[in-house]
Design a protein around this motif. Structure first.
Motif, PDB file in Angstrom:
ATOM      1  N   ASP A  68       0.724  -1.034   0.263  1.00 52.87           N
ATOM      2  CA  ASP A  68       0.005   0.047   0.060  1.00 52.87           C
ATOM      3  C   ASP A  68       0.581   1.483  -0.194  1.00 52.87           C
ATOM      4  N   ALA A  69       1.665   1.419   1.275  1.00 53.01           N
ATOM      5  CA  ALA A  69       2.775   2.013   1.166  1.00 53.01           C
ATOM      6  C   ALA A  69       3.442   2.508  -0.867  1.00 53.01           C
ATOM      7  N   VAL A  70       4.193   1.840  -1.834  1.00 55.18           N
ATOM      8  CA  VAL A  70       4.472   1.356  -2.152  1.00 55.18           C
ATOM      9  C   VAL A  70       3.355   1.903  -3.383  1.00 55.18           C
ATOM     10  N   ALA A  71       1.952   2.060  -3.702  1.00 56.38           N
ATOM     11  CA  ALA A  71       0.912   2.489  -4.142  1.00 56.38           C
ATOM     12  C   ALA A  71       0.740   3.696  -4.401  1.00 56.38           C
ATOM     13  N   GLU A  72       0.685   4.109  -3.101  1.00 59.07           N
ATOM     14  CA  GLU A  72       0.692   5.419  -2.301  1.00 59.07           C
ATOM     15  C   GLU A  72       1.270   6.623  -2.969  1.00 59.07           C
ATOM     16  N   ILE A  73       2.764   6.237  -3.581  1.00 61.51           N
ATOM     17  CA  ILE A  73       3.839   6.899  -3.625  1.00 61.51           C
ATOM     18  C   ILE A  73       4.235   7.186  -5.090  1.00 61.51           C
ATOM     19  N   VAL A  74       3.567   5.701  -5.749  1.00 60.24           N
ATOM     20  CA  VAL A  74       3.097   6.200  -7.104  1.00 60.24           C
ATOM     21  C   VAL A  74       2.521   7.508  -7.980  1.00 60.24           C
ATOM     22  N   GLU A  75       0.982   7.329  -6.557  1.00 62.69           N
ATOM     23  CA  GLU A  75       0.305   7.578  -7.166  1.00 62.69           C
ATOM     24  C   GLU A  75       0.027   9.375  -7.064  1.00 62.69           C
ATOM     25  N   TYR A  76       1.119   9.824  -5.954  1.00 60.12           N
ATOM     26  CA  TYR A  76       1.321  10.609  -4.774  1.00 60.12           C
ATOM     27  C   TYR A  76       2.007  11.670  -6.115  1.00 60.12           C
ATOM     28  N   LEU A  77       3.336  10.920  -6.989  1.00 58.31           N
ATOM     29  CA  LEU A  77       3.621  11.546  -7.850  1.00 58.31           C
ATOM     30  C   LEU A  77       3.089  12.020  -9.172  1.00 58.31           C
ATOM     31  N   ASP A  78       3.666  13.082  -9.871  1.00 58.53           N
ATOM     32  CA  ASP A  78       3.197  13.610 -10.541  1.00 58.53           C
ATOM     33  C   ASP A  78       3.570  12.536 -11.482  1.00 58.53           C
ATOM     34  N   GLU A  79       5.134  12.083 -11.972  1.00 59.60           N
ATOM     35  CA  GLU A  79       4.935  11.204 -12.649  1.00 59.60           C
ATOM     36  C   GLU A  79       6.194  10.280 -12.375  1.00 59.60           C
ATOM     37  N   LYS A  80       5.302   8.764 -12.758  1.00 58.87           N
ATOM     38  CA  LYS A  80       5.746   7.422 -12.269  1.00 58.87           C
ATOM     39  C   LYS A  80       6.926   6.939 -12.872  1.00 58.87           C
ATOM     40  N   PRO A  81       7.328   6.566 -11.471  1.00 62.64           N
ATOM     41  CA  PRO A  81       8.981   6.200 -11.157  1.00 62.64           C
ATOM     42  C   PRO A  81       9.110   5.355 -12.543  1.00 62.64           C
ATOM     43  N   SER A  82      10.578   5.170 -12.514  1.00 65.29           N
ATOM     44  CA  SER A  82      10.812   3.913 -13.519  1.00 65.29           C
ATOM     45  C   SER A  82      10.961   2.650 -12.558  1.00 65.29           C
ATOM     46  N   VAL A  83      11.280   2.760 -11.356  1.00 64.84           N
ATOM     47  CA  VAL A  83      11.426   1.421 -10.738  1.00 64.84           C
ATOM     48  C   VAL A  83      11.447   2.282  -9.028  1.00 64.84           C
ATOM     49  N   VAL A  84      11.037   1.162  -8.345  1.00 62.61           N
ATOM     50  CA  VAL A  84      10.973   1.942  -6.815  1.00 62.61           C
ATOM     51  C   VAL A  84      11.527   0.977  -6.004  1.00 62.61           C
ATOM     52  N   MET A  85      12.319   1.571  -5.238  1.00 60.25           N
ATOM     53  CA  MET A  85      13.553   0.770  -4.817  1.00 60.25           C
ATOM     54  C   MET A  85      13.131   0.334  -2.923  1.00 60.25           C
ATOM     55  N   ILE A  86      13.489  -0.667  -2.871  1.00 60.22           N
ATOM     56  CA  ILE A  86      13.078  -0.802  -1.327  1.00 60.22           C
ATOM     57  C   ILE A  86      13.996  -1.012  -0.689  1.00 60.22           C
ATOM     58  N   CYS A  87      14.481  -0.360   0.191  1.00 64.48           N
ATOM     59  CA  CYS A  87      15.467  -0.426   0.928  1.00 64.48           C
ATOM     60  C   CYS A  87      15.193  -0.823   2.590  1.00 64.48           C
ATOM     61  N   GLY A  88      16.225  -1.910   3.240  1.00 72.36           N
ATOM     62  CA  GLY A  88      15.743  -2.881   4.347  1.00 72.36           C
ATOM     63  C   GLY A  88      16.423  -2.675   4.887  1.00 72.36           C
ATOM     64  N   THR A  89      16.531  -2.926   6.703  1.00 68.38           N
ATOM     65  CA  THR A  89      17.889  -2.373   7.379  1.00 68.38           C
ATOM     66  C   THR A  89      18.043  -3.901   7.735  1.00 68.38           C
ATOM     67  N   CYS A  90      18.964  -3.607   8.787  1.00 72.57           N
ATOM     68  CA  CYS A  90      19.252  -4.866   9.934  1.00 72.57           C
ATOM     69  C   CYS A  90      17.961  -5.054  10.449  1.00 72.57           C
ATOM     70  N   VAL A  91      17.503  -4.898  10.490  1.00 69.51           N
ATOM     71  CA  VAL A  91      16.191  -5.790  11.689  1.00 69.51           C
ATOM     72  C   VAL A  91      15.210  -6.193  10.611  1.00 69.51           C
ATOM     73  N   ASP A  92      15.301  -6.168   9.396  1.00 67.37           N
ATOM     74  CA  ASP A  92      14.966  -7.351   8.759  1.00 67.37           C
ATOM     75  C   ASP A  92      15.670  -7.849   8.771  1.00 67.37           C
ATOM     76  N   ALA A  93      16.964  -7.676   8.351  1.00 70.81           N
ATOM     77  CA  ALA A  93      17.644  -8.885   8.395  1.00 70.81           C
ATOM     78  C   ALA A  93      18.144 -10.364   9.256  1.00 70.81           C
ATOM     79  N   LEU A  94      17.472  -9.786  10.551  1.00 68.70           N
ATOM     80  CA  LEU A  94      17.112 -10.186  11.441  1.00 68.70           C
ATOM     81  C   LEU A  94      15.937 -11.083  11.365  1.00 68.70           C
ATOM     82  N   LEU A  95      15.166 -10.541  11.002  1.00 67.94           N
ATOM     83  CA  LEU A  95      13.602 -11.044  11.206  1.00 67.94           C
ATOM     84  C   LEU A  95      13.362 -12.394  10.036  1.00 67.94           C
TER      85      LEU A  95
END
Length: 428
Positions: free
Chosen positions: A109-136
């Motif tokens: 939902d967050a990615v969809a909201e970003i795409v809807e918010y932007l005036d121009e559709k991005p070529s790609v959305v990069m999702i950056c995770g952190t050490c928290v998700d490495a441990l999860l």
């Protein structure tokens, strides 16, 4: 209590061998590797092109940073760089998310909201995770597939996992693979090549461009010189790829497997004779001939002028620069200069240089940027006339310094020429 900074001579290092590198010089054996990046007042691996900025190398891309607030704060520094102001978005994690991973269900939902918010559709959305998700143990590929379906744009993961920095595939290796993962099969052009390895381009005067063009190459692709997404996709047409940084090898392997684009590797060197040998081997591998004599002479002249003016001065070498600290030190020693100190961690691969330094300058001392004992380093002792690298400057604050870590990447003979010109300016 230890009152002396840890150090070891090159001779002792060489005698111990690559299987017995002292723990003080191995990043993986330390609690945290906070230097030399700390000298830039930023998180480890985030100076220049860290994971977050590197993940936005694809033209038209934006990034969603999924992280606790503490991990997202230093992104503010990156977002203030011109051209990055409107490319970062945040999905903050609370304590519940950290325990049970509830945040992952909100990502699509967050990615969809970003795409809807932007005036121009991005070529790609990069999702950056952190050490928290490495441990999860988060399966980001699965999450990205769901987000891609929800938003209707490509979504790719990049991992800001400091915990894996010393592993087989550290974050800067995986982010390189991620940014080239969007390339699709295309008809290959025998007169097109792509240069992989860095997130910024080579310096404009680098002779590699001219040598390739003289060999019949008409189009030389670099991701930093791709002005739009279509130009980026044009990298799929390369007849072969040139890897200039070993951290891009995984990406090159992926492109070879997916798109059938072969690659070869070139190493950044400062020993002029080795540069010449590498170019000869490169030319032979692509069935071409290189006339690099003018560039070689310019580099040799630059070294000669500097030596004539300054003699066999002492130069201390750090690791926070556009060079391998040991290869550069070996080059300087071979040119007739003294290298009393090197500040760097060590890998097995460095022994190809350490062995030769031990023959020419066995008493050169290697200090570690990792050890707390460096707090006891005596900065007032004059052991060098010039320092190279930001970390070396820290240890000799009153000594002329050449940082040599600009974003545009030096390579080949022009790197040698430019370095010695900068050294001349520093001593002027």
């Amino acid at each position: 209590m230890i009152r002396e900074p840890y150090s070891i001579t090159i001779r002792e290092l060489n005698d111990a061998g690559p299987d017995n590198i002292p723990e003080e010089l191995v990043p993986a054996s330390q609690l945290i590797y906070s230097s030399p990046a700390t000298l830039a007042f930023n998180s480890p691996g985030a100076t220049g092109f860290g994971v977050k900025r590197a993940g936005l190398a694809v033209p038209g891309s934006v990034m969603l940073l999924v992280a606790p607030g503490c991990c997202g704060r230093n992104t503010k520094l990156v977002s203030e760089i011109p051209g990055y102001e409107d490319r970062f978005f945040f999905l903050l994690m609370d304590e519940s998310d950290i325990v049970n991973g509830d945040h992952l269900s909100r990502v699509p939902d967050a990615v969809a909201e970003i795409v809807e918010y932007l005036d121009e559709k991005p070529s790609v959305v990069m999702i950056c995770g952190t050490c928290v998700d490495a441990l999860l143990g988060t399966d980001w590929d699965r999450v990205c597939r769901k987000a891609e379906k929800a938003a209707g744009v490509p979504v790719r993961p990049c991992y800001m996992y400091a915990l894996t920095r010393e592993g087989r595939k550290p974050p800067m290796v995986l982010v390189r693979k991620a940014i080239y993962s969007l390339l699709e099969p295309a008809k290959r052009d025998p007169r097109t090549v792509s240069i992989l390895g860095y997130f910024s381009s080579l310096t404009d005067d680098c002779e590699l461009y001219a040598l390739l063009r003289k060999a019949g190459i008409r189009k030389i692709n670099e991701i930093a010189r791709c002005g739009d997404y279509e130009s980026y996709l044009g990298m799929s047409k390369a007849n072969f790829n040139i890897v200039l940084n070993h951290e891009a090898r995984t990406a090159a392997d992926d492109l070879a497997g997916r798109l059938g684009i072969p690659y070869l590797e070139l190493t950044r060197l400062y020993q002029i004779d080795k540069i010449a040998s590498q170019y000869r081997a490169f030319a032979g591998s692509i069935g071409a001939e290189f006339d690099d004599s003018d560039y070689r002479k310019a580099a040799e002249d630059a070294v000669g002028r500097f030596r004539e003016k300054h003699g066999n001065i002492s130069i201390a070498v750090g690791e926070m620069l556009n060079a391998n600290a040991f290869e550069l030190s070996l080059a300087l020693i071979k040119y007739g200069f003294n290298v009393p100190e090197i500040y760097s961690s060590i890998s097995r691969e460095d022994y190809v240089y350490i062995r030769h330094i031990a023959e020419l300058s066995p008493e050169t001392r290697v200090y570690t940027n990792l050890s707390p004992t460096m707090l006891h380093y005596d900065c007032s002792a004059a052991r060098a006339d010039l320092t190279l690298g930001k970390d070396a400057e820290y240890y000799h604050p009153d000594c002329p310094n050449v940082p040599w870590n600009e974003e545009k990447q030096p390579f080949g003979y022009t790197a040698v020429t430019s370095l010695f010109e900068k050294m001349t300016e520093a001593l002027a």
